[in-house]
Write an enzyme that holds these catalytic residues in place. Structure first.
Site, PDB file in Angstrom:
ATOM      1  N   CYS A  86      42.392  37.101  40.608  1.00 44.79           N
ATOM      2  CA  CYS A  86      42.535  35.373  40.755  1.00 44.79           C
ATOM      3  C   CYS A  86      43.791  36.148  41.876  1.00 44.79           C
ATOM      4  O   CYS A  86      43.296  35.928  43.154  1.00 44.79           O
ATOM      5  CB  CYS A  86      43.123  34.904  39.197  1.00 44.79           C
ATOM      6  SG  CYS A  86      43.540  33.156  39.653  1.00 44.79           S
ATOM      7  N   HIS A 203      38.295  35.765  35.307  1.00 41.40           N
ATOM      8  CA  HIS A 203      40.062  37.004  34.877  1.00 41.40           C
ATOM      9  C   HIS A 203      38.844  37.592  33.798  1.00 41.40           C
ATOM     10  O   HIS A 203      38.965  37.228  32.711  1.00 41.40           O
ATOM     11  CB  HIS A 203      41.069  35.992  33.895  1.00 41.40           C
ATOM     12  CG  HIS A 203      41.577  35.125  34.996  1.00 41.40           C
ATOM     13  ND1 HIS A 203      42.813  35.843  35.284  1.00 41.40           N
ATOM     14  CD2 HIS A 203      41.689  33.713  35.781  1.00 41.40           C
ATOM     15  CE1 HIS A 203      43.247  34.781  36.227  1.00 41.40           C
ATOM     16  NE2 HIS A 203      42.295  33.965  36.557  1.00 41.40           N
ATOM     17  N   GLU A 205      40.058  40.247  32.400  1.00 34.70           N
ATOM     18  CA  GLU A 205      41.012  40.360  31.122  1.00 34.70           C
ATOM     19  C   GLU A 205      40.749  39.132  29.987  1.00 34.70           C
ATOM     20  O   GLU A 205      41.116  39.854  29.004  1.00 34.70           O
ATOM     21  CB  GLU A 205      42.395  40.926  31.956  1.00 34.70           C
ATOM     22  CG  GLU A 205      42.711  39.921  31.837  1.00 34.70           C
ATOM     23  CD  GLU A 205      42.480  38.236  33.402  1.00 34.70           C
ATOM     24  OE1 GLU A 205      41.537  39.245  34.265  1.00 34.70           O
ATOM     25  OE2 GLU A 205      43.548  37.973  33.806  1.00 34.70           O
TER      26      GLU A 205
END
Lengths: 229, 79
Positions: A86, A203, A205
């Protein structure tokens, strides 16, 4: 295994990233403040998401000139894998480590929702845990994710197999409707020439276990850890 | 000297903000406004009296930071 998460003023996904990395690798990453000019020996550096410097001037523009980035660039040139998620992707383009730029979304709005992206290159250190053409569901959260590069640059990176992920629909079809932000050729993630630097807008994660809404992000970290150990 | 820099999107680069401004102008009754493009204006004082050197310095600033030349052009004025 030494993994560093670089923290800029305004990073806000750094701790999520650290949790994901530790959960999957078993190694606690070191958090490195952007003012550092010397780095320890590293196996992987991660530029996390967020709004470094409040997105002043352009997203990632100020962070790209942070003291730590000189060292990150030098290490990347020597082959250190660098992952930018990002805002990390925006920083990598502004630093000239990846081609192109991430512009304002075509609909102007900040978009935060799960999107589907297709794995275009499954042979890099970041993506070898995925199947070719696999469709993964991973959330985006950005206002400036509209990937742009000149047509000849796009042709070159496509020809070199450097498009890592493309926005697609549930079936894997790359369509304009499945392009959330207007990115050129639906590009969601690209690799550098040596395929050791990846910038990716979604994302991973945030989706490392079903309790968090999905686990499609795990394979990216597993790929890296497998490749590095 | 005073350095004034205008940063504008290159022709052909989509400018959704400019488009939105154009729509807003239309809905406010300003008929006939088209091709709205949004840019940035940056000014700064430079401790330099030689215009040639100042221009070179400003150019380097634009190339390194003030503009992203992948998508933006810049114009420098000295005063």
């Amino acid at each position: 295994m030494k993994i560093a998460v670089i923290v800029f003023p305004g990073s806000n996904c750094d701790r999520d990233m650290a949790v994901a990395v530790e959960a999957i690798s078993g190694h606690k990453p070191i958090m490195i403040w952007h003012r550092e000019t010397e780095l320890p020996k590293l196996d992987l550096a991660i530029l996390p998401g967020g709004f470094s410097y409040g997105d002043y001037l352009r997203s990632g523009a100020m962070a790209a000139h942070s003291p730590v980035m000189r060292e990150i660039k030098a290490r990347a040139d020597q082959g250190l894998p660098v992952l930018g998620i990002c805002n990390g992707f925006q920083i990598l383009t502004e630093a000239g480590m990846l081609p192109g730029v991430l512009m304002r979304n075509r609909g102007l709005k900040f978009i935060h929702r799960p999107v589907t992206t297709r794995v275009e290159n499954h042979q890099s250190v970041f993506t070898r845990g995925y199947q070719a053409g696999q469709v993964v569901t991973i959330p985006i959260a950005h206002a400036d994710g509209n990937y742009f590069a000149a047509a000849d640059v796009l042709d070159r990176i496509e020809g070199e197999g450097r498009v890592a992920f493309r926005y697609c629909d549930d079936t894997g079809a790359v369509t304009d409707e499945s392009n959330p932000n207007g990115s050129a050729r639906n590009i969601a993630g690209i690799l550098n020439e040596t395929k050791t630097v990846l910038g990716y807008m979604p994302h991973p994660e945030r989706v490392i276990e079903p309790l968090l809404g999905g686990s499609d992000g795990r394979a990216l970290f597993e790929s890296l850890i497998g490749a590095l150990s | 000297m005073k350095v004034k820099v205008h940063v504008t999107l290159k022709p052909g680069v989509l400018d959704p903000q400019g488009t939105a401004i154009g729509h807003a102008l239309g809905s406010l009754g300003f008929a006939g406004a088209s091709n709205v493009r949004q840019g940035k204006y940056i000014e700064l004082d430079l401790a330099e009296t030689d215009p040639k050197v100042a221009r070179e310095t400003a150019k380097a600033m634009c190339e390194k930071l003030l503009a992203n030349t992948v998508i933006e052009n810049y114009a420098i004025d000295l005063a």
